[in-house]
Design a protein around this motif. Structure first.
Motif, PDB file in Angstrom:
ATOM      1  N   CYS A  58      45.424 -27.506  63.393  1.00  0.00           N
ATOM      2  CA  CYS A  58      46.881 -27.574  63.262  1.00  0.00           C
ATOM      3  C   CYS A  58      47.352 -26.262  62.645  1.00  0.00           C
ATOM      4  O   CYS A  58      46.685 -25.684  61.785  1.00  0.00           O
ATOM      5  CB  CYS A  58      47.257 -28.753  62.356  1.00  0.00           C
ATOM      6  SG  CYS A  58      48.965 -28.698  61.779  1.00  0.00           S
ATOM      7  N   MET A  59      48.496 -25.762  63.095  1.00  0.00           N
ATOM      8  CA  MET A  59      48.988 -24.461  62.633  1.00  0.00           C
ATOM      9  C   MET A  59      49.836 -24.564  61.352  1.00  0.00           C
ATOM     10  O   MET A  59      50.294 -23.566  60.841  1.00  0.00           O
ATOM     11  CB  MET A  59      49.849 -23.811  63.734  1.00  0.00           C
ATOM     12  CG  MET A  59      49.127 -23.643  65.045  1.00  0.00           C
ATOM     13  SD  MET A  59      47.825 -22.405  64.936  1.00  0.00           S
ATOM     14  CE  MET A  59      46.664 -23.026  66.144  1.00  0.00           C
TER      15      MET A  59
ATOM     16  N   CYS B 142      52.934 -25.446  60.723  1.00  0.00           N
ATOM     17  CA  CYS B 142      54.137 -24.648  60.996  1.00  0.00           C
ATOM     18  C   CYS B 142      55.247 -24.880  59.967  1.00  0.00           C
ATOM     19  O   CYS B 142      55.432 -26.004  59.480  1.00  0.00           O
ATOM     20  CB  CYS B 142      54.689 -25.019  62.371  1.00  0.00           C
ATOM     21  SG  CYS B 142      53.440 -25.077  63.658  1.00  0.00           S
TER      22      CYS B 142
ATOM     23  N   PRO C 220      57.937 -29.038  64.856  1.00  0.00           N
ATOM     24  CA  PRO C 220      58.575 -30.106  65.631  1.00  0.00           C
ATOM     25  C   PRO C 220      57.998 -31.479  65.341  1.00  0.00           C
ATOM     26  O   PRO C 220      58.693 -32.484  65.491  1.00  0.00           O
ATOM     27  CB  PRO C 220      58.331 -29.702  67.091  1.00  0.00           C
ATOM     28  CG  PRO C 220      57.583 -28.442  67.085  1.00  0.00           C
ATOM     29  CD  PRO C 220      57.346 -27.996  65.689  1.00  0.00           C
ATOM     30  N   CYS C 221      56.741 -31.541  64.917  1.00  0.00           N
ATOM     31  CA  CYS C 221      56.145 -32.852  64.612  1.00  0.00           C
ATOM     32  C   CYS C 221      56.884 -33.497  63.439  1.00  0.00           C
ATOM     33  O   CYS C 221      57.096 -34.707  63.413  1.00  0.00           O
ATOM     34  CB  CYS C 221      54.658 -32.712  64.317  1.00  0.00           C
ATOM     35  SG  CYS C 221      54.272 -31.632  62.933  1.00  0.00           S
TER      36      CYS C 221
ATOM     37  N   CYS D 169      54.179 -31.918  69.372  1.00  0.00           N
ATOM     38  CA  CYS D 169      53.460 -30.671  69.023  1.00  0.00           C
ATOM     39  C   CYS D 169      53.110 -29.888  70.275  1.00  0.00           C
ATOM     40  O   CYS D 169      52.295 -30.338  71.079  1.00  0.00           O
ATOM     41  CB  CYS D 169      52.184 -30.995  68.259  1.00  0.00           C
ATOM     42  SG  CYS D 169      51.172 -29.514  68.016  1.00  0.00           S
TER      43      CYS D 169
ATOM     44  N   ILE E 180      47.711 -32.881  67.878  1.00  0.00           N
ATOM     45  CA  ILE E 180      47.827 -34.228  67.320  1.00  0.00           C
ATOM     46  C   ILE E 180      47.208 -35.206  68.317  1.00  0.00           C
ATOM     47  O   ILE E 180      47.469 -35.133  69.515  1.00  0.00           O
ATOM     48  CB  ILE E 180      49.299 -34.613  67.044  1.00  0.00           C
ATOM     49  CG1 ILE E 180      49.961 -33.574  66.130  1.00  0.00           C
ATOM     50  CG2 ILE E 180      49.382 -35.994  66.402  1.00  0.00           C
ATOM     51  CD1 ILE E 180      51.430 -33.860  65.819  1.00  0.00           C
TER      52      ILE E 180
ATOM     53  N   LYS F 266      45.666 -35.669  62.789  1.00  0.00           N
ATOM     54  CA  LYS F 266      45.404 -34.233  62.949  1.00  0.00           C
ATOM     55  C   LYS F 266      44.787 -33.641  61.674  1.00  0.00           C
ATOM     56  O   LYS F 266      44.671 -34.341  60.655  1.00  0.00           O
ATOM     57  CB  LYS F 266      46.703 -33.481  63.287  1.00  0.00           C
ATOM     58  CG  LYS F 266      47.670 -33.446  62.110  1.00  0.00           C
ATOM     59  CD  LYS F 266      48.760 -32.446  62.351  1.00  0.00           C
ATOM     60  CE  LYS F 266      49.573 -32.244  61.078  1.00  0.00           C
ATOM     61  NZ  LYS F 266      48.848 -31.517  60.043  1.00  0.00           N
TER      62      LYS F 266
ATOM     63  N   GLN G  75      57.420 -21.141  65.836  1.00  0.00           N
ATOM     64  CA  GLN G  75      57.340 -22.213  64.836  1.00  0.00           C
ATOM     65  C   GLN G  75      56.935 -21.733  63.448  1.00  0.00           C
ATOM     66  O   GLN G  75      56.682 -22.535  62.572  1.00  0.00           O
ATOM     67  CB  GLN G  75      56.344 -23.284  65.317  1.00  0.00           C
ATOM     68  CG  GLN G  75      56.837 -23.987  66.546  1.00  0.00           C
ATOM     69  CD  GLN G  75      55.859 -24.999  67.099  1.00  0.00           C
ATOM     70  OE1 GLN G  75      56.037 -25.471  68.206  1.00  0.00           O
ATOM     71  NE2 GLN G  75      54.815 -25.325  66.357  1.00  0.00           N
TER      72      GLN G  75
END
Ligand code: SF4
Ligand code: SF4
Length: 274
Positions: A69-70, A72, A76-77, A111, A116, A127, A183
Motif C-alpha cells: 500500500c502506498m 497516500c 481514495p480508499c 484503490c 486492497i 491491506k 495521490q
C-alpha cells in the motif's frame, strides 16, 4: 511525531521474496485488534512482488517491483469508506479498521493501485498496515524492511531531513509508481524500469563483432554516447516511452549508419552491419 515513508530501489531488488514472506509470517494467522485482521495464506499479497519482463529475445531483462500500500496522503480508499472505517493516522499510515470496515467492499475498488484485497470469509477489505502494531511498540521499521537483505527498502521519517528516506527524496531520484494518480504517495521508487534501446554491431567485411564502435542516441532533447563492447553490444537505459530517437553508429574506416527508433516498447535493433 514521525511521518512514515518508504523508498524502494528497484536496482537493489533481487526478487528474493523475503519481504513477501516476512509479511506473511507477521500477518497470516495473527489478528492485531485495531490494526488488522489476519491475512489469509492464499490470495492476498500485502507486499506484492510484480515481475516485469522487458525487451525481446535475445535482449530480455527482468525487473522486480515490490508493491505494498502506498499510504497516500490523498487516499481514495479513505474517501470511499463509511463511518471512518479507513483513516489516515497523524504519522501517515492508512489503516483499514478491521471491525468498522466489515461489509464495505466498495473500498477495494476505490484503490487504483489494486492493493486492497477482499476477504470473502470475513466480508472484510484488507491491506498492508506498514506493521503499525509493531511501530507503535517501538519498532523502527516494518517486518518487510527488516528482512530485505539488499537494502532495497528504505523506511523512516519523512519529516526528519537526516533520515535515509528524506535524503533519497532530496536527491531528486524518487518518483511515484503511478504519478498520474496524483495521490501524494508515501511510498516512492528509485530506478523504476523505463525503456531501453539496444543492438549488436558487426563489421560486414570481416563478420567480426564491432567492439569499440561509437554509438550515439539523440532525441527528447538529449544526446548519449556509448562504445559497443567486445561482443559489439550496446545499450541505452532509462529512456522515455513513446519518443522518437535516432541511433547513429560510427567506426573508423566504415560508413556511419543511422537508424530511427520509437520507444513504444523496449527496442532491440538486432544485428547492425557496418
Ligand atoms: S495505495 Fe490504495 S489502499 Fe493504499 S492508501 Fe493509497 S488508495 Fe489507499
Ligand atoms: S526482500 Fe528486498 S530484495 Fe527481496 S524481494 Fe523484497 S525488496 Fe526485493
Amino acid at each position: 511525531m514521525a511521518r512514515y515513508g518508504m523508498v524502494i530501489d528497484i536496482a537493489k531488488c533481487s526478487g528474493c521474496y523475503n519481504c513477501f514472506l516476512a509479511c506473511k509470517d507477521e500477518h497470516c494467522g495473527h489478528d492485531y485488534p485495531g490494526y488488522s485482521a489476519a491475512q489469509p495464506m492464499m490470495g492476498q499479497f500485502w507486499m506484492n512482488i510484480v515481475e516485469k519482463e522487458r525487451g525481446q529475445y535475445p535482449k530480455v531483462k527482468l525487473a522486480y517491483i515490490p508493491v505494498p500500500c502506498m499510504h497516500c496522503e490523498d487516499a481514495p480508499c479513505v474517501k470511499s469508506a463509511r463511518d471512518g472505517a479507513v483513516y489516515r493516522r497523524p504519522d501517515g499510515i492508512v489503516i483499514i479498521d478491521p471491525e468498522k470496515a466489515v461489509g464495505q467492499q466498495q473500498v477495494v475498488s476505490a484503490c487504483p493501485y489494486g492493493v486492497i484485497y477482499w476477504n470473502e470469509e470475513k466480508k472484510l477489505p484488507q491491506k498492508c498496515s506498514l506493521c503499525a502494531h509493531l511501530l507503535d511498540e517501538g519498532w523502527k521499521e516494518p517486518r518487510c524492511v527488516e528482512m530485505c537483505p539488499t537494502g532495497a527498502l528504505a523506511f523512516g521519517d519523512l519529516d526528519d531531513p537526516d533520515s535515509e528516506v528524506s535524503r533519497l527524496i532530496a536527491s531528486g531520484a524518487t518518483e511515484a509508481l503511478h504519478p498520474e494518480y496524483g495521490q501524494k504517495e508515501s511510498v516512492t521508487y528509485i530506478g523504476l524500469p523505463k525503456k531501453f534501446v539496444a543492438g549488436t554491431v558487426v563489421f560486414g567485411d570481416t563478420d567480426e563483432c564491432a567492439g569499440g564502435a561509437t554509438v550515439t542516441l539523440a532525441g527528447n532533447g538529449k544526446q548519449m554516447m556509448v562504445k559497443a563492447n567486445f561482443f559489439g553490444d550496446f545499450e541505452f537505459e532509462g529512456l522515455a516511452g513513446n519518443t522518437d530517437y535516432t541511433v547513429k553508429i560510427e567506426a573508423r574506416g566504415y560508413e556511419p549508419k543511422e537508424l530511427p527508433v520509437r520507444t513504444t516498447a523496449d527496442v532491440y535493433l538486432g544485428v547492425i552491419t557496418l
